[in-house]
Design an enzyme around this catalytic site. Structure first.
Site, mmCIF file in Angstrom:
data_model
loop_
_atom_site.group_PDB
_atom_site.id
_atom_site.type_symbol
_atom_site.label_atom_id
_atom_site.label_comp_id
_atom_site.label_asym_id
_atom_site.label_seq_id
_atom_site.Cartn_x
_atom_site.Cartn_y
_atom_site.Cartn_z
ATOM 1 N N PHE A 183 1.210 -1.087 0.137
ATOM 2 C CA PHE A 183 0.069 0.190 -0.120
ATOM 3 C C PHE A 183 0.457 1.116 -0.380
ATOM 4 C CE2 PHE A 183 -2.279 3.447 1.709
ATOM 5 C CZ PHE A 183 -3.254 3.512 1.251
ATOM 6 N N ASP A 216 9.498 3.023 1.567
ATOM 7 C CA ASP A 216 7.870 3.934 2.113
ATOM 8 C C ASP A 216 7.778 3.639 3.595
ATOM 9 O OD1 ASP A 216 5.730 5.067 2.475
ATOM 10 O OD2 ASP A 216 4.672 4.417 1.053
ATOM 11 N N LYS A 223 2.147 10.975 6.872
ATOM 12 C CA LYS A 223 1.472 11.418 8.065
ATOM 13 C C LYS A 223 2.246 11.649 9.630
ATOM 14 C CE LYS A 223 -1.027 7.261 6.744
ATOM 15 N NZ LYS A 223 -0.663 6.437 6.018
HETATM 16 C C1 LIG Z 1 -0.960 5.976 4.178
HETATM 17 C C2 LIG Z 1 -0.056 5.733 3.923
HETATM 18 C C3 LIG Z 1 0.488 6.246 2.258
HETATM 19 C C4 LIG Z 1 -0.491 7.076 1.940
HETATM 20 O O1 LIG Z 1 -0.418 7.965 2.349
HETATM 21 P P1 LIG Z 1 -1.020 9.088 2.260
HETATM 22 O O2 LIG Z 1 -1.039 10.346 2.337
HETATM 23 O O3 LIG Z 1 -2.883 8.716 2.170
HETATM 24 O O4 LIG Z 1 -1.956 10.005 0.410
HETATM 25 C C5 LIG Z 1 1.762 6.114 0.989
HETATM 26 N N1 LIG Z 1 2.553 4.717 1.724
HETATM 27 C C6 LIG Z 1 1.924 4.040 3.197
HETATM 28 C C7 LIG Z 1 2.909 2.485 3.966
HETATM 29 C C8 LIG Z 1 1.090 4.436 3.381
HETATM 30 O O5 LIG Z 1 0.693 3.957 4.999
#
Ligand SMILES: *Cc1c(COP(=O)(O)O)cnc(C)c1O
Length: 409
Positions: free
Chosen positions: A147, A232, A261
């Site tokens: 994700f 990520d 985040k």
């Molecule tokens: C939440 C998340 C994203 C996307 O972040 P947004 O601010 O919602 O666009 C990307 N990668 C990971 C691992 C995430 O948990």
């Protein structure tokens, strides 16, 4: 918490959202009015322990005084200049974040998805300009169950049918391998691969922790082949797993960290790509940007977040509390719980599917004053703000035990 047990204020509000809001979410029937620390209060005055923390965006708790003060002070001065001009807070934020990460440079953006998109562009440009890959041939390897966000390009390499179904045609240039399988990854690494993009722990997939030797193997094979390793850490980073980055726990240093985040302290969206000049330095003026990226308000909050992380206190607290939480949860395996996975203050709990789905468990937890979120059928995840107290965690686990007992465990 069925519709019949919600108050009229709650029901009215939910009807309004359902009538006027696009239906791209299915929230629990809790309408939050205010929040402080690890606790939120709904429109009827009922209090809940927040065990989701906005998917780790609220790692430092709701309304952290240091972060709110930083935002407030900045609100009174200047909030947006665009990058057409300098502002006097961006520099300190960039330097502070680069130092925290042990890297040279930072590209500031807003949302997590934008950080991922930015890294894809950077990796491709690096591939053509530095590695010497033939134009338009660059490949990026990702993992099944990933994700990384919701944009068209990012869903192009998702294998979640809900995320993709009617949203094609998709962006080419990605190949996907099973997560946690270093040999499968190695078999795909040819000269056109410019980057491997991974979550060090897969959050949305259900807090999937790879084997301990996986990330070190990825680091070794990418370094040997002159391929970028992009981590990520948008959900796993910034204290959640008991370290500044989950990569620290795994003993690896990626070429690029993707952050988001918690970088915005739960106040404003702030994301970043962090890396060395040999990689991030490929970007030239005009090739990439964002009206809001690096704005003074975001930079002020981001700098304050870096300040909180510099002491190491939050990382240590997440490690200690997390060990305690995961210990209590693991004791439930065989008693309505099939498996528990996690790192730091981040837990994925597989509920026995014969008992209930994850949604049902989360609804019952909410009725008992614990907010959690299901993912993929019968898994629930807990990611409370790091300011939570040990006794509060114990209480949350007691509520889970009570819910499982009600369901017949
Ligand atoms: C939440 C998340 C994203 C996307 O972040 P947004 O601010 O919602 O666009 C990307 N990668 C990971 C691992 C995430 O948990």
């Amino acid at each position: 918490m069925t519709a019949t047990s919600t108050s009229s204020a709650t029901a009215r509000y939910i009807t309004q959202v359902e009538e006027y809001g696009a239906h791209n979410y299915h929230p629990l029937p809790v309408v939050v009015h205010e929040a402080f620390g690890a606790w939120v209060t709904d429109v009827d005055g009922k209090r809940y322990l927040d065990c989701l923390a906005a998917y780790s965006a609220v790692n430092f708790g709701h309304g952290h005084p240091v972060l709110v003060d930083a935002a407030r002070a900045q609100l009174d001065r200047v909030t947006l200049t665009s990058r057409a001009f300098h502002n006097d807070v961006l520099g300190p934020f960039l330097e502070g974040l680069a130092r925290l990460a042990g890297k040279d440079m930072v590209l500031p953006m807003n949302t997590g998805a934008e950080a991922v998109e930015s890294a894809i562009k950077i990796a491709r440009a690096w591939g053509y300009r530095v590695k010497g890959v033939e134009h338009d041939r660059a490949k990026i390897v990702v993992a099944h169950g990933n994700f990384h966000g919701r944009t068209t390009t990012i869903i192009s390499f998702s294998n979640d049918p809900d995320a993709r179904a009617d949203f094609g045609p998709f962006t080419p240039g990605f190949v996907s391998v099973p997560y946690g399988d270093a040999a499968a990854l190695e078999a795909l690494l040819d000269d056109d691969v410019v980057a491997v993009l991974l979550e060090p722990i897969q959050g949305e997939a259900g807090i999937i922790v790879p084997p301990a030797d996986y990330l070190p193997a990825v680091r070794r094979m990418t370094r040997e082949r002159n391929i970028l390793f992009i981590a990520d850490e948008i959900q796993s980073g910034l204290g959640r797993t008991g370290a500044t980055f989950q990569c620290d726990n795994a003993g690896v240093i990626p070429d690029l960290y993707l952050l988001g985040k918690a970088l915005g302290g739960g106040i404003v969206p702030v994301s970043a790509v962090v890396g060395d000049a040999s990689v991030l330095g490929v970007l030239r003026p005009g090739e990439h940007g964002s009206t809001f990226g690096g704005n003074p308000l975001a930079a002020a909050v981001g700098l304050a977040v870096v300040g909180l992380l510099e002491t190491g206190d939050y990382q240590r607290r997440a490690a200690e509390l997390g060990e305690h939480l995961l210990g209590s949860l693991r004791a439930l395996v065989g008693h309505g719980v099939v498996a528990v996975r996690g790192a730091g203050l981040w837990a994925g709990i597989d509920i026995d599917p014969a008992l209930a789905g994850g949604r049902e468990v989360c609804e019952a937890l909410a009725a008992r004053g614990v907010l959690a979120k299901d993912t993929h059928g019968s898994t629930i995840r807990l990611a409370p703000p790091i300011v939570v107290e040990r006794e509060e965690l114990d209480w949350a686990v007691e509520q889970l035990v009570a819910v499982l007992a009600e369901l017949g465990a």
